[in-house]
Design a protein around this motif. Structure first.
Motif, PDB file in Angstrom:
ATOM      1  N   LYS A  15      17.817 -50.837  21.972  1.00  0.00           N
ATOM      2  CA  LYS A  15      19.031 -51.780  22.330  1.00  0.00           C
ATOM      3  C   LYS A  15      20.319 -50.902  22.124  1.00  0.00           C
ATOM      4  O   LYS A  15      20.758 -50.656  21.100  1.00  0.00           O
ATOM      5  N   LYS A  16      21.201 -51.290  23.364  1.00  0.00           N
ATOM      6  CA  LYS A  16      22.298 -50.527  23.379  1.00  0.00           C
ATOM      7  C   LYS A  16      23.326 -51.328  23.882  1.00  0.00           C
ATOM      8  O   LYS A  16      23.211 -51.899  24.949  1.00  0.00           O
ATOM      9  N   VAL A  17      24.638 -51.398  23.470  1.00  0.00           N
ATOM     10  CA  VAL A  17      25.879 -51.960  23.921  1.00  0.00           C
ATOM     11  C   VAL A  17      27.190 -51.026  24.094  1.00  0.00           C
ATOM     12  O   VAL A  17      27.155 -49.892  23.566  1.00  0.00           O
ATOM     13  N   ALA A  18      27.494 -51.210  25.207  1.00  0.00           N
ATOM     14  CA  ALA A  18      29.006 -50.236  25.710  1.00  0.00           C
ATOM     15  C   ALA A  18      30.088 -50.949  25.273  1.00  0.00           C
ATOM     16  O   ALA A  18      29.923 -52.249  25.420  1.00  0.00           O
ATOM     17  N   GLU A  19      30.977 -49.937  25.203  1.00  0.00           N
ATOM     18  CA  GLU A  19      32.311 -50.735  24.941  1.00  0.00           C
ATOM     19  C   GLU A  19      33.321 -50.470  26.169  1.00  0.00           C
ATOM     20  O   GLU A  19      33.108 -49.221  26.560  1.00  0.00           O
ATOM     21  N   LEU A  20      33.973 -51.232  26.747  1.00  0.00           N
ATOM     22  CA  LEU A  20      34.776 -51.196  27.834  1.00  0.00           C
ATOM     23  C   LEU A  20      36.125 -51.137  27.310  1.00  0.00           C
ATOM     24  O   LEU A  20      36.884 -51.932  26.929  1.00  0.00           O
ATOM     25  N   GLU A  21      36.656 -49.829  27.651  1.00  0.00           N
ATOM     26  CA  GLU A  21      38.360 -49.494  27.213  1.00  0.00           C
ATOM     27  C   GLU A  21      39.133 -49.658  28.233  1.00  0.00           C
ATOM     28  O   GLU A  21      38.811 -49.380  29.483  1.00  0.00           O
ATOM     29  N   LEU A  31      34.153 -46.925  30.310  1.00  0.00           N
ATOM     30  CA  LEU A  31      32.991 -47.378  29.705  1.00  0.00           C
ATOM     31  C   LEU A  31      32.325 -46.479  29.069  1.00  0.00           C
ATOM     32  O   LEU A  31      31.984 -45.349  29.102  1.00  0.00           O
ATOM     33  N   HIS A  32      32.226 -46.785  27.738  1.00  0.00           N
ATOM     34  CA  HIS A  32      31.854 -45.794  26.487  1.00  0.00           C
ATOM     35  C   HIS A  32      30.456 -46.172  26.087  1.00  0.00           C
ATOM     36  O   HIS A  32      30.371 -47.319  25.676  1.00  0.00           O
ATOM     37  N   PHE A  33      29.390 -45.450  26.392  1.00  0.00           N
ATOM     38  CA  PHE A  33      28.124 -45.597  26.259  1.00  0.00           C
ATOM     39  C   PHE A  33      27.217 -44.396  26.002  1.00  0.00           C
ATOM     40  O   PHE A  33      27.646 -43.451  26.335  1.00  0.00           O
ATOM     41  N   ASN A  34      26.613 -44.606  24.720  1.00  0.00           N
ATOM     42  CA  ASN A  34      25.418 -43.407  24.413  1.00  0.00           C
ATOM     43  C   ASN A  34      26.332 -41.900  24.470  1.00  0.00           C
ATOM     44  O   ASN A  34      25.451 -41.265  24.859  1.00  0.00           O
ATOM     45  N   GLY A  35      27.512 -42.121  23.815  1.00  0.00           N
ATOM     46  CA  GLY A  35      27.918 -40.966  23.729  1.00  0.00           C
ATOM     47  C   GLY A  35      28.733 -40.400  24.906  1.00  0.00           C
ATOM     48  O   GLY A  35      29.370 -39.104  25.019  1.00  0.00           O
ATOM     49  N   HIS A  36      28.777 -41.027  26.053  1.00  0.00           N
ATOM     50  CA  HIS A  36      29.389 -40.718  27.434  1.00  0.00           C
ATOM     51  C   HIS A  36      30.341 -41.497  27.569  1.00  0.00           C
ATOM     52  O   HIS A  36      30.618 -42.695  27.235  1.00  0.00           O
ATOM     53  N   HIS A  37      31.281 -41.246  28.563  1.00  0.00           N
ATOM     54  CA  HIS A  37      32.572 -41.966  28.857  1.00  0.00           C
ATOM     55  C   HIS A  37      32.615 -42.311  30.458  1.00  0.00           C
ATOM     56  O   HIS A  37      32.779 -40.913  31.332  1.00  0.00           O
ATOM     57  N   PHE A  38      32.672 -42.908  31.165  1.00  0.00           N
ATOM     58  CA  PHE A  38      32.353 -43.162  32.522  1.00  0.00           C
ATOM     59  C   PHE A  38      33.648 -43.877  33.060  1.00  0.00           C
ATOM     60  O   PHE A  38      33.887 -45.167  32.582  1.00  0.00           O
ATOM     61  N   PRO A  39      34.398 -43.377  34.186  1.00  0.00           N
ATOM     62  CA  PRO A  39      35.401 -44.104  34.639  1.00  0.00           C
ATOM     63  C   PRO A  39      35.031 -45.560  35.288  1.00  0.00           C
ATOM     64  O   PRO A  39      34.071 -45.492  35.957  1.00  0.00           O
ATOM     65  N   ALA A  40      35.749 -46.256  35.081  1.00  0.00           N
ATOM     66  CA  ALA A  40      35.248 -47.745  35.718  1.00  0.00           C
ATOM     67  C   ALA A  40      36.533 -48.585  36.353  1.00  0.00           C
ATOM     68  O   ALA A  40      37.754 -47.997  35.791  1.00  0.00           O
ATOM     69  N   VAL A  41      36.306 -49.382  36.810  1.00  0.00           N
ATOM     70  CA  VAL A  41      37.329 -50.468  37.218  1.00  0.00           C
ATOM     71  C   VAL A  41      37.017 -52.102  36.999  1.00  0.00           C
ATOM     72  O   VAL A  41      35.585 -52.031  36.996  1.00  0.00           O
ATOM     73  N   ILE A  42      38.094 -52.750  36.886  1.00  0.00           N
ATOM     74  CA  ILE A  42      37.870 -54.304  36.358  1.00  0.00           C
ATOM     75  C   ILE A  42      38.720 -54.895  37.633  1.00  0.00           C
ATOM     76  O   ILE A  42      39.148 -54.375  38.575  1.00  0.00           O
ATOM     77  N   TRP A 170      22.858 -44.331  35.757  1.00  0.00           N
ATOM     78  CA  TRP A 170      22.494 -43.647  34.481  1.00  0.00           C
ATOM     79  C   TRP A 170      22.632 -44.426  33.419  1.00  0.00           C
ATOM     80  O   TRP A 170      21.685 -44.601  32.644  1.00  0.00           O
ATOM     81  N   VAL A 171      23.707 -45.468  33.227  1.00  0.00           N
ATOM     82  CA  VAL A 171      23.608 -46.263  32.053  1.00  0.00           C
ATOM     83  C   VAL A 171      22.647 -47.152  31.857  1.00  0.00           C
ATOM     84  O   VAL A 171      21.980 -47.643  31.232  1.00  0.00           O
ATOM     85  N   LEU A 172      22.356 -47.750  33.301  1.00  0.00           N
ATOM     86  CA  LEU A 172      20.970 -48.919  33.158  1.00  0.00           C
ATOM     87  C   LEU A 172      19.769 -48.171  32.782  1.00  0.00           C
ATOM     88  O   LEU A 172      18.810 -48.781  32.295  1.00  0.00           O
ATOM     89  N   GLU A 173      19.432 -46.780  33.208  1.00  0.00           N
ATOM     90  CA  GLU A 173      18.377 -46.161  32.866  1.00  0.00           C
ATOM     91  C   GLU A 173      18.243 -45.664  31.387  1.00  0.00           C
ATOM     92  O   GLU A 173      17.268 -45.440  30.879  1.00  0.00           O
ATOM     93  N   PHE A 180      30.487 -54.811  25.674  1.00  0.00           N
ATOM     94  CA  PHE A 180      31.890 -55.610  24.714  1.00  0.00           C
ATOM     95  C   PHE A 180      32.907 -55.345  25.395  1.00  0.00           C
ATOM     96  O   PHE A 180      33.376 -53.978  25.417  1.00  0.00           O
ATOM     97  N   ILE A 181      33.988 -56.438  25.673  1.00  0.00           N
ATOM     98  CA  ILE A 181      35.418 -55.870  25.960  1.00  0.00           C
ATOM     99  C   ILE A 181      36.157 -56.641  25.151  1.00  0.00           C
ATOM    100  O   ILE A 181      36.198 -57.999  25.209  1.00  0.00           O
ATOM    101  N   SER A 182      37.030 -55.823  24.479  1.00  0.00           N
ATOM    102  CA  SER A 182      38.093 -56.602  23.488  1.00  0.00           C
ATOM    103  C   SER A 182      39.256 -56.630  24.484  1.00  0.00           C
ATOM    104  O   SER A 182      39.601 -56.109  25.335  1.00  0.00           O
ATOM    105  N   LYS A 183      40.059 -57.981  23.950  1.00  0.00           N
ATOM    106  CA  LYS A 183      41.279 -58.046  24.798  1.00  0.00           C
ATOM    107  C   LYS A 183      42.267 -57.599  24.117  1.00  0.00           C
ATOM    108  O   LYS A 183      42.588 -57.657  22.790  1.00  0.00           O
TER     109      LYS A 183
END
Length: 183
Positions: A15-21, A31-42, A170-173, A180-183
């Protein structure tokens, strides 16, 4: 929708939760997940705690991953704990606030306003359905909040979270179950 390939997604138990910075005034994110950092857009208009339909904002908060949809003609099924279903050309998502199917997956043709999920541009080749405004559905508070494939130029979304195809897979697998996205 066919469910024949639903069990092709093998199960894992992490069970894993990512944090979106996110960054103020920008649609860029990490997107910070499982020790990795992925470029993302919102969403084009950033984050909102009080999201509404059509605002082009990404909702803040805890967004569980409900299920995964994928283009079976372009991708193999994922190795994921989350239920996976292949898309069909008749899949859509209702975003019509006047219709009882609002914020639900639908079959096309459909009488209400909707978006198609089977697209040529590749952004919906792999979709994580995020749990936003779905339990219960509240009319007008936003629909179709997905984790999907980003455009090659990382163009802002209409409110979803997008990653490159390789990063999304990768994150899905690797056990992603929520963001989690904090404001």
């Amino acid at each position: 929708m066919t469910t024949v390939d639903q069990n092709q997604c093998q199960k894992s138990n992490n069970k894993k939760v990512a944090e979106l910075e996110t960054f103020s005034g920008s649609s860029s994110a990490i997107l910070h997940f499982n020790g990795h950092h992925f470029p993302a857009v919102i969403g084009k208009n950033g984050l909102r705690t009080d999201k509404y339909e059509g605002d082009e904002c990404t909702p803040s908060g805890f967004l569980p991953l409900r299920r995964i949809l994928y283009r079976f003609d372009r991708l193999d099924a994922l190795n994921s704990f989350i239920p996976c279903q292949p898309l069909t050309k008749d899949d859509g998502w209702c975003d019509d606030v006047t219709h009882p199917d609002y914020n639900r997956q639908i079959q096309l043709p459909h009488p209400a306003r909707h978006e198609k999920l089977w697209l040529d541009d590749g952004i919906y080749d792999l979709i994580g359905i995020l749990g936003y405004n779905d339990d219960p559905i509240r009319i007008g508070l936003g629909s179709a909040i997905f984790l999907h494939v980003a455009t090659s130029d990382m163009k802002p979304t209409a409110g979803c979270i997008a990653l490159s195809l390789n990063d999304l897979r990768w994150v899905l697998e690797h056990g992603l179950e929520a963001i989690f996205i904090s404001k």
